[in-house]
Write an enzyme that holds these catalytic residues in place. Structure first.
Site, PDB file in Angstrom:
ATOM      1  N   SER A   1       0.811  -1.218   0.000  1.00  0.00           N
ATOM      2  CA  SER A   1       0.000   0.000   0.000  1.00  0.00           C
ATOM      3  C   SER A   1       0.841   1.262   0.000  1.00  0.00           C
ATOM      4  O   SER A   1       0.304   2.364   0.181  1.00  0.00           O
ATOM      5  CB  SER A   1      -0.923  -0.013   1.221  1.00  0.00           C
ATOM      6  OG  SER A   1      -1.760  -1.138   1.165  1.00  0.00           O
ATOM      7  N   GLY A   2       2.162   1.112  -0.152  1.00  0.00           N
ATOM      8  CA  GLY A   2       3.010   2.304  -0.164  1.00  0.00           C
ATOM      9  C   GLY A   2       3.892   2.410   1.071  1.00  0.00           C
ATOM     10  O   GLY A   2       4.328   3.512   1.436  1.00  0.00           O
TER      11      GLY A   2
ATOM     12  N   HIS B   1       2.913  -4.134   9.503  1.00  0.00           N
ATOM     13  CA  HIS B   1       1.690  -4.595   8.844  1.00  0.00           C
ATOM     14  C   HIS B   1       0.732  -5.197   9.877  1.00  0.00           C
ATOM     15  O   HIS B   1      -0.309  -5.729   9.504  1.00  0.00           O
ATOM     16  CB  HIS B   1       2.005  -5.673   7.807  1.00  0.00           C
ATOM     17  CG  HIS B   1       2.808  -5.200   6.635  1.00  0.00           C
ATOM     18  ND1 HIS B   1       2.554  -4.025   5.963  1.00  0.00           N
ATOM     19  CD2 HIS B   1       3.855  -5.775   5.983  1.00  0.00           C
ATOM     20  CE1 HIS B   1       3.421  -3.897   4.974  1.00  0.00           C
ATOM     21  NE2 HIS B   1       4.211  -4.931   4.963  1.00  0.00           N
TER      22      HIS B   1
ATOM     23  N   THR C   1       9.758  10.737  -5.389  1.00  0.00           N
ATOM     24  CA  THR C   1       8.954  10.377  -6.569  1.00  0.00           C
ATOM     25  C   THR C   1       9.332   8.956  -6.982  1.00  0.00           C
ATOM     26  O   THR C   1      10.426   8.468  -6.662  1.00  0.00           O
ATOM     27  CB  THR C   1       9.236  11.315  -7.762  1.00  0.00           C
ATOM     28  OG1 THR C   1      10.608  11.158  -8.119  1.00  0.00           O
ATOM     29  CG2 THR C   1       8.924  12.760  -7.427  1.00  0.00           C
TER      30      THR C   1
ATOM     31  N   ASN D   1      12.628   8.745  -9.039  1.00  0.00           N
ATOM     32  CA  ASN D   1      13.855   9.016  -8.273  1.00  0.00           C
ATOM     33  C   ASN D   1      14.110   7.948  -7.225  1.00  0.00           C
ATOM     34  O   ASN D   1      15.256   7.535  -7.028  1.00  0.00           O
ATOM     35  CB  ASN D   1      13.794  10.411  -7.649  1.00  0.00           C
ATOM     36  CG  ASN D   1      14.045  11.476  -8.706  1.00  0.00           C
ATOM     37  OD1 ASN D   1      14.608  11.180  -9.767  1.00  0.00           O
ATOM     38  ND2 ASN D   1      13.618  12.695  -8.448  1.00  0.00           N
TER      39      ASN D   1
HETATM   40  P1  A3P Z   1       3.112  -1.560  -7.533  1.00  0.00           P
HETATM   41  O1  A3P Z   1       3.483  -2.992  -7.328  1.00  0.00           O
HETATM   42  O2  A3P Z   1       1.665  -1.404  -7.892  1.00  0.00           O
HETATM   43  O3  A3P Z   1       3.997  -0.842  -8.471  1.00  0.00           O
HETATM   44  P2  A3P Z   1       4.826  -1.547  -0.252  1.00  0.00           P
HETATM   45  O4  A3P Z   1       5.952  -0.625  -0.035  1.00  0.00           O
HETATM   46  O5  A3P Z   1       3.724  -1.385   0.747  1.00  0.00           O
HETATM   47  O6  A3P Z   1       5.279  -2.950  -0.414  1.00  0.00           O
HETATM   48  O7  A3P Z   1       4.132  -1.103  -1.622  1.00  0.00           O
HETATM   49  C1  A3P Z   1       4.779  -1.294  -2.852  1.00  0.00           C
HETATM   50  C2  A3P Z   1       3.988  -0.565  -3.901  1.00  0.00           C
HETATM   51  O8  A3P Z   1       4.180   0.848  -3.739  1.00  0.00           O
HETATM   52  C3  A3P Z   1       4.435  -0.918  -5.315  1.00  0.00           C
HETATM   53  O9  A3P Z   1       3.268  -0.827  -6.140  1.00  0.00           O
HETATM   54  C4  A3P Z   1       5.440   0.201  -5.594  1.00  0.00           C
HETATM   55  O10 A3P Z   1       5.700   0.419  -6.938  1.00  0.00           O
HETATM   56  C5  A3P Z   1       4.694   1.370  -4.966  1.00  0.00           C
HETATM   57  N1  A3P Z   1       5.586   2.501  -4.673  1.00  0.00           N
HETATM   58  C6  A3P Z   1       6.707   2.526  -3.938  1.00  0.00           C
HETATM   59  N2  A3P Z   1       7.271   3.746  -3.986  1.00  0.00           N
HETATM   60  C7  A3P Z   1       6.488   4.506  -4.769  1.00  0.00           C
HETATM   61  C8  A3P Z   1       6.550   5.869  -5.221  1.00  0.00           C
HETATM   62  N3  A3P Z   1       7.546   6.675  -4.880  1.00  0.00           N
HETATM   63  N4  A3P Z   1       5.561   6.315  -6.019  1.00  0.00           N
HETATM   64  C9  A3P Z   1       4.540   5.506  -6.389  1.00  0.00           C
HETATM   65  N5  A3P Z   1       4.422   4.216  -6.003  1.00  0.00           N
HETATM   66  C10 A3P Z   1       5.396   3.716  -5.206  1.00  0.00           C
END
Ligand code: A3P
Length: 297
Positions: free
Chosen positions: A52-53, A106, A226, A229
């Protein structure tokens, strides 16, 4: 011994008090001790359902801490600087760690320090629309050696809906955390609002944490967090994680970083079923989600 043997023998989901932990990564007895941790006012927990980011917010918090100066943590990975509290041995290190103690988790609310519910410390809950979290998690299961490689997307779709994954049910995770919002110093923020306007999201987090950064420093935090980056910063992108844990040939943490990728995976009937369950589970939930990148254009 090849890596598949290591995976099969070492890692396994184990249900502990209604929540799946990963054998080989988590020790249930240690997880049970987390609720007794003393909390300092400067402590911050980033809470997420997987995919989820989490690592995005990790990067933002670390950059806020150093006022956007990336060079400060040149030699340490984000995972070392802002670790998972539930991982084996991390709880003990937390007790004596210097302030500010920044951690990710988590875990469900029920495992977390009681002191958080006395408004000590701060919590940032990052939520992502569950369809995109599902797709991201599907891919991550192929990369992460500690998680079972999915048979196919349909199989993983069912597992996710059953909550038969690390993190459990997406619905339970967000609803139980939200139900405690009045007990804690907590900020809810969505992955999608971070995509839509990263600057505003960073300012919101900075304000919540009481940070005082100049416009230039804030701009530097935004710049280094971003997607493009972060991808170039090995400490932040998890490229440096040991190949015992991540199979880097199968993909990366920084995969697509978009909204709406679920449309490339869900069949019509999966979409209808997901929507029906979402509606049933979330009908009284006040936060809304963005499912489509056109909604943030
Ligand atoms: P996707 O697999 O859809 O690309 P977590 O950190 O909770 O494991 O989440 C990983 C998800 O967050 C991945 O999604 C990853 O690409 C995305 N993510 C990580 N850093 C990001 C950023 N700076 N901007 C946008 N998405 C990001």
């Amino acid at each position: 011994m090849d890596s598949s043997e290591v995976k099969a023998e070492t890692f396994e989901l184990v249900l502990h008090k209604g929540f799946n932990l990963i054998r080989g990564i988590h020790d249930p007895d240690e997880v049970d001790q987390i609720c007794n941790l003393e909390i300092r006012d400067t402590d911050v927990f980033v809470v997420t359902y997987p995919k989820s980011g989490t690592i995005w917010m990790q990067q933002i918090l670390l950059l806020l801490e150093v006022k956007g100066d990336l060079t400060v943590f040149k030699h340490n990975s984000n995972a070392e600087l802002l670790p998972w509290i539930e991982v084996q041995d991390h709880r003990v290190k937390y007790i004596t760690a210097p302030s500010p103690r920044l951690r990710v988790t988590h875990l469900l609310h029920q495992f977390m320090p009681f002191a958080l519910s006395q408004k000590k410390g701060k919590v940032i809950y990052v939520a992502r629309n569950p369809k995109d979290a599902l797709v991201s998690y599907y891919h991550f299961h192929k990369v992460a050696n500690m998680l079972e490689t999915p048979k196919d997307f349909d199989d993983f779709f069912e597992k996710f809906l059953r909550g038969d994954v690390y993190g459990g049910s997406w619905f339970e995770h967000i609803k139980t955390w939200y139900s405690h919002k009045n007990d804690m110093n907590i900020l809810f923020i969505t992955y999608e609002e971070m995509i839509k306007d990263l600057k505003s999201a960073v300012e919101k987090v900075s304000l919540f944490l009481g940070k005082e950064l100049t416009d230039e420093q804030l701009a530097s935090v935004v710049k280094h967090s971003t997607f493009n980056n972060m991808k170039k910063i090995p400490q932040a992108s998890y490229e440096q994680v040991s190949s015992d844990l991540l199979n880097h040939n199968q993909g990366t943490f920084m995969r697509k970083g978009t909204i709406g990728d679920w449309k490339n995976y869900f069949t019509l009937s999966q979409c209808e079923r997901f929507d029906m369950i979402f509606h049933r589970e979330m009908k009284d939930f006040p936060l809304s989600f963005t499912w489509d990148s056109s909604a943030v254009a």
